[in-house]
Design a protein around this motif. Structure first.
Motif, PDB file in Angstrom:
ATOM      1  N   ARG A   1      12.804   6.411  -2.621  1.00  0.00           N
ATOM      2  CA  ARG A   1      11.775   7.287  -3.212  1.00  0.00           C
ATOM      3  C   ARG A   1      11.439   6.835  -4.627  1.00  0.00           C
ATOM      4  O   ARG A   1      10.262   6.779  -5.019  1.00  0.00           O
ATOM      5  N   GLU A   2      12.458   6.506  -5.396  1.00  0.00           N
ATOM      6  CA  GLU A   2      12.229   6.056  -6.770  1.00  0.00           C
ATOM      7  C   GLU A   2      11.486   4.726  -6.795  1.00  0.00           C
ATOM      8  O   GLU A   2      10.628   4.491  -7.652  1.00  0.00           O
ATOM      9  N   ARG A   3      11.815   3.853  -5.867  1.00  0.00           N
ATOM     10  CA  ARG A   3      11.136   2.557  -5.818  1.00  0.00           C
ATOM     11  C   ARG A   3       9.647   2.732  -5.546  1.00  0.00           C
ATOM     12  O   ARG A   3       8.795   2.089  -6.177  1.00  0.00           O
TER      13      ARG A   3
ATOM     14  N   ARG B   1       7.005  12.485   2.556  1.00  0.00           N
ATOM     15  CA  ARG B   1       6.136  11.408   3.015  1.00  0.00           C
ATOM     16  C   ARG B   1       5.576  10.638   1.829  1.00  0.00           C
ATOM     17  O   ARG B   1       5.564  11.123   0.698  1.00  0.00           O
ATOM     18  N   CYS B   2       5.112   9.434   2.120  1.00  0.00           N
ATOM     19  CA  CYS B   2       4.474   8.608   1.097  1.00  0.00           C
ATOM     20  C   CYS B   2       2.966   8.797   1.199  1.00  0.00           C
ATOM     21  O   CYS B   2       2.390   8.750   2.285  1.00  0.00           O
ATOM     22  N   TRP B   3       2.333   9.023   0.043  1.00  0.00           N
ATOM     23  CA  TRP B   3       0.881   9.221  -0.002  1.00  0.00           C
ATOM     24  C   TRP B   3       0.223   8.158  -0.872  1.00  0.00           C
ATOM     25  O   TRP B   3       0.786   7.783  -1.904  1.00  0.00           O
ATOM     26  N   PRO B   4      -0.915   7.625  -0.456  1.00  0.00           N
ATOM     27  CA  PRO B   4      -1.721   8.019   0.708  1.00  0.00           C
ATOM     28  C   PRO B   4      -1.094   7.528   2.015  1.00  0.00           C
ATOM     29  O   PRO B   4      -0.240   6.642   2.013  1.00  0.00           O
ATOM     30  N   GLY B   5      -1.551   8.128   3.097  1.00  0.00           N
ATOM     31  CA  GLY B   5      -1.103   7.707   4.412  1.00  0.00           C
ATOM     32  C   GLY B   5      -0.182   8.686   5.104  1.00  0.00           C
ATOM     33  O   GLY B   5      -0.258   8.891   6.295  1.00  0.00           O
ATOM     34  N   GLY B   6       0.725   9.311   4.342  1.00  0.00           N
ATOM     35  CA  GLY B   6       1.602  10.308   4.924  1.00  0.00           C
ATOM     36  C   GLY B   6       2.738   9.752   5.765  1.00  0.00           C
ATOM     37  O   GLY B   6       3.260  10.441   6.643  1.00  0.00           O
ATOM     38  N   LEU B   7       3.173   8.503   5.505  1.00  0.00           N
ATOM     39  CA  LEU B   7       4.279   7.920   6.267  1.00  0.00           C
ATOM     40  C   LEU B   7       5.607   8.440   5.724  1.00  0.00           C
ATOM     41  O   LEU B   7       5.811   8.501   4.511  1.00  0.00           O
TER      42      LEU B   7
ATOM     43  N   ILE C   1       6.868  -2.662   9.206  1.00  0.00           N
ATOM     44  CA  ILE C   1       5.922  -3.772   9.337  1.00  0.00           C
ATOM     45  C   ILE C   1       4.574  -3.170   9.695  1.00  0.00           C
ATOM     46  O   ILE C   1       4.462  -2.335  10.592  1.00  0.00           O
ATOM     47  N   GLY C   2       3.524  -3.575   8.969  1.00  0.00           N
ATOM     48  CA  GLY C   2       2.194  -3.021   9.173  1.00  0.00           C
ATOM     49  C   GLY C   2       1.886  -1.935   8.164  1.00  0.00           C
ATOM     50  O   GLY C   2       2.216  -2.053   6.984  1.00  0.00           O
ATOM     51  N   ASP C   3       1.217  -0.879   8.620  1.00  0.00           N
ATOM     52  CA  ASP C   3       0.903   0.289   7.779  1.00  0.00           C
ATOM     53  C   ASP C   3       0.108  -0.084   6.534  1.00  0.00           C
ATOM     54  O   ASP C   3       0.396   0.377   5.428  1.00  0.00           O
ATOM     55  N   MET C   4      -0.906  -0.915   6.694  1.00  0.00           N
ATOM     56  CA  MET C   4      -1.665  -1.372   5.535  1.00  0.00           C
ATOM     57  C   MET C   4      -2.448  -0.226   4.877  1.00  0.00           C
ATOM     58  O   MET C   4      -2.817  -0.316   3.711  1.00  0.00           O
ATOM     59  N   ASP C   5      -2.676   0.870   5.614  1.00  0.00           N
ATOM     60  CA  ASP C   5      -3.419   1.988   5.042  1.00  0.00           C
ATOM     61  C   ASP C   5      -2.572   2.826   4.102  1.00  0.00           C
ATOM     62  O   ASP C   5      -3.080   3.677   3.379  1.00  0.00           O
ATOM     63  N   VAL C   6      -1.257   2.596   4.084  1.00  0.00           N
ATOM     64  CA  VAL C   6      -0.350   3.379   3.250  1.00  0.00           C
ATOM     65  C   VAL C   6      -0.169   2.729   1.879  1.00  0.00           C
ATOM     66  O   VAL C   6       0.107   3.397   0.894  1.00  0.00           O
ATOM     67  N   GLY C   7      -0.338   1.432   1.815  1.00  0.00           N
ATOM     68  CA  GLY C   7      -0.105   0.718   0.559  1.00  0.00           C
ATOM     69  C   GLY C   7       1.077  -0.203   0.715  1.00  0.00           C
ATOM     70  O   GLY C   7       2.021   0.080   1.456  1.00  0.00           O
ATOM     71  N   GLU C   8       1.061  -1.313   0.010  1.00  0.00           N
ATOM     72  CA  GLU C   8       2.071  -2.332   0.243  1.00  0.00           C
ATOM     73  C   GLU C   8       3.405  -2.047  -0.442  1.00  0.00           C
ATOM     74  O   GLU C   8       4.330  -2.845  -0.350  1.00  0.00           O
ATOM     75  N   PHE C   9       3.507  -0.887  -1.085  1.00  0.00           N
ATOM     76  CA  PHE C   9       4.838  -0.512  -1.585  1.00  0.00           C
ATOM     77  C   PHE C   9       5.700   0.035  -0.454  1.00  0.00           C
ATOM     78  O   PHE C   9       6.883   0.272  -0.632  1.00  0.00           O
ATOM     79  N   ILE C  10       5.122   0.259   0.737  1.00  0.00           N
ATOM     80  CA  ILE C  10       5.911   0.433   1.954  1.00  0.00           C
ATOM     81  C   ILE C  10       6.208  -0.987   2.425  1.00  0.00           C
ATOM     82  O   ILE C  10       5.349  -1.653   2.994  1.00  0.00           O
ATOM     83  N   VAL C  11       7.404  -1.475   2.164  1.00  0.00           N
ATOM     84  CA  VAL C  11       7.667  -2.909   2.250  1.00  0.00           C
ATOM     85  C   VAL C  11       8.300  -3.296   3.587  1.00  0.00           C
ATOM     86  O   VAL C  11       8.966  -2.488   4.239  1.00  0.00           O
ATOM     87  N   PRO C  12       8.127  -4.568   3.979  1.00  0.00           N
ATOM     88  CA  PRO C  12       8.744  -5.083   5.200  1.00  0.00           C
ATOM     89  C   PRO C  12      10.067  -5.796   4.944  1.00  0.00           C
ATOM     90  O   PRO C  12      10.599  -6.457   5.840  1.00  0.00           O
TER      91      PRO C  12
ATOM     92  N   MET D   1       3.830  -5.643  -3.414  1.00  0.00           N
ATOM     93  CA  MET D   1       4.986  -4.843  -3.016  1.00  0.00           C
ATOM     94  C   MET D   1       5.727  -4.283  -4.227  1.00  0.00           C
ATOM     95  O   MET D   1       6.395  -3.256  -4.138  1.00  0.00           O
ATOM     96  N   GLU D   2       5.605  -4.969  -5.338  1.00  0.00           N
ATOM     97  CA  GLU D   2       6.273  -4.518  -6.558  1.00  0.00           C
ATOM     98  C   GLU D   2       5.375  -3.636  -7.415  1.00  0.00           C
ATOM     99  O   GLU D   2       5.747  -3.226  -8.512  1.00  0.00           O
ATOM    100  N   GLY D   3       4.162  -3.350  -6.921  1.00  0.00           N
ATOM    101  CA  GLY D   3       3.244  -2.499  -7.661  1.00  0.00           C
ATOM    102  C   GLY D   3       2.582  -3.196  -8.821  1.00  0.00           C
ATOM    103  O   GLY D   3       2.134  -2.557  -9.774  1.00  0.00           O
ATOM    104  N   LYS D   4       2.499  -4.537  -8.765  1.00  0.00           N
ATOM    105  CA  LYS D   4       1.901  -5.317  -9.848  1.00  0.00           C
ATOM    106  C   LYS D   4       0.545  -5.847  -9.428  1.00  0.00           C
ATOM    107  O   LYS D   4       0.262  -6.027  -8.255  1.00  0.00           O
ATOM    108  N   ARG D   5      -0.285  -6.114 -10.416  1.00  0.00           N
ATOM    109  CA  ARG D   5      -1.566  -6.748 -10.149  1.00  0.00           C
ATOM    110  C   ARG D   5      -1.379  -8.252 -10.168  1.00  0.00           C
ATOM    111  O   ARG D   5      -0.756  -8.780 -11.096  1.00  0.00           O
TER     112      ARG D   5
END
Length: 429
Positions: free
Chosen positions: A176-178, A201-207, A213-224, A413-417
């Protein structure tokens, strides 16, 4: 079980030297079975036995068992089933001997999971999947997992070991903190008027998962990036249960093993699914794979003794390293007969997970992307240490390296630009 840091790992070279010293490297016999009851049709399995590490020799064999629990459609689960193994194998250098190959698996699994996710997301499909991926080479079991499917081992001695990790936001504060530090939000579903229901859940997306693996609509901080654990079984073997959350939401590990005691693997898998559905009904796809790993010439399933410890207590019997120098290691580990841990790591940081060095067997392939394995021209590779908090001084030639595309994936994945500033290339001065 002991938490991380309370046990130490055993060098794989020690175990292999011990086998050679005994002048016998007996390979276990594997039997397996699977069963499933479908609700949504999003669970998929991969069962491959007698795979050849060295083609044509018939000796260097390994087996692969994968469980893919899809959500928001089945596309990610199907794609992962069809591509993950090849991506993992593609990340292992050629010409490795057996102990080097087994040692390379944890790092290759990380690269293979990330590449599979990256390639699937390029298809712009929004489904996702959990993955529990098991590779068995001899007595060594390596498990990589994202999501909330699980792989659990019961040794022939009657002890239970979790070989995977749950990546549910509800029960994993570190995850959660990550996510929040990477730019995501974690909270329950808001029904209006301040009322919140359901799991975190993680927002946006609600996962409700932090890794998949996948879930591109949630954001890439949901990592593989998978949790990986590698163990060596005792010479008496054991039984693996690999199941989706449809099983684990209904049954504890102890109940799952107890309900199929003395059954062969195929009947055991069916019984576990039956028990799970009886408890909670068919609310979700419910899938189970059972794998028995047994000594040669013992065709019956493992008969674990009745446990003396209280219900729900999972005993860890991992062999510890001696405190003396490594020169005494062979003597210290001369005659163990317990499950031994070789590797464990669950960090979501690619900088940490890909920093482990492979044996250098081919210097001509030094400059390849550590994730997608494309060749990188001198001067184009980006050190994976760029932007990390590693206190050691970065040098231009410090690898491993990423191509620009995989570097962007890492930064996302690290939340960086993604930025060109501060990059060290594989051939810069």
């Amino acid at each position: 079980m002991l938490s991380k840091g309370e046990h130490q790992t055993v060098p794989l070279s020690v175990l292999l030297k011990r086998e050679l010293a005994n002048e016998k490297v007996e390979r276990p016999e594997l039997s397996h079975g699977q069963a499933s009851q479908s609700k949504k049709g999003e669970d998929f399995t991969l069962l491959k036995t007698e795979c050849q590490r060295v083609l044509g020799d018939g000796i260097t064999t390994y087996s692969v068992f994968g469980l893919f629990d899809g959500h928001n459609g089945s596309a990610a689960a199907i794609y992962s089933k069809e591509n993950l193994l090849n991506n993992v194998l593609g990340a292992i250098p050629a010409d490795l001997n057996r102990d080097e190959w087994v040692s390379a698996l944890p790092r290759a699994l990380v690269a293979g999971f990330v590449k599979t996710d990256k390639d699937f997301q390029e298809r712009a499909q929004t489904s996702g999947t959990t993955v529990t991926f098991v590779i068995i080479e001899g007595w060594v079991v390596t498990v990589a997992s994202v999501g909330d499917s699980r792989c659990v081992l019961e040794s022939a001695e009657g002890d239970i070991y979790y070989l995977s990790a749950d990546h549910r936001l509800e029960c994993n504060e570190e995850e959660r903190e990550r996510i929040t530090s990477s730019g995501g939000e974690v909270g329950r579903l808001n029904t209006g008027g301040g009322t919140e229901i359901g799991p975190l859940r993680c927002w946006p997306g609600g996962l409700c998962l932090s890794r998949s693996i996948g879930d591109m609509d949630v954001g890439e901080f949901i990592v593989p990036v998978p949790y990986v654990k590698q163990v060596k079984l005792s010479s008496a073997g054991g039984r693996l249960i690999i199941s989706s959350d449809g099983v684990w939401d209904a049954l504890s590990a102890e109940v799952a093993f107890d309900c199929c005691r003395v059954m062969p693997a195929d009947a055991a898998a069916s019984q576990i699914v039956k028990e799970a559905v009886q408890v909670k009904g068919l609310r979700d796809d419910t899938t189970c794979i059972v794998v028995d790993i047994q000594p040669p010439e013992k065709p019956n399933p493992p008969l674990a003794p009745l446990k003396k410890q209280g219900k729900g207590v999972f005993k860890s019997m991992f062999r510890k390293k001696p405190s003396e120098s490594s020169s005494h290691t062979g003597k210290e580990f001369s005659e163990p007969d317990v499950v031994e841990e070789l590797f464990e790591e669950g960090s979501a940081s690619l900088s940490e997970r890909l920093d482990t060095k492979y044996p250098v067997c081919n210097m001509f392939k030094l400059f390849v992307c550590a994730v997608c394995q494309v060749e990188i021209k001198p001067g184009e590779g980006i050190s994976i240490h760029v932007g990390s908090k590693n206190s050691r001084k970065l040098r231009p030639w410090d690898g491993p390296f990423l191509c620009s595309s995989c570097q962007e994936k890492k930064e996302a994945m690290e939340g960086k630009r993604p930025s060109g500033d501060g990059r060290y290339s594989s051939g810069s001065d």
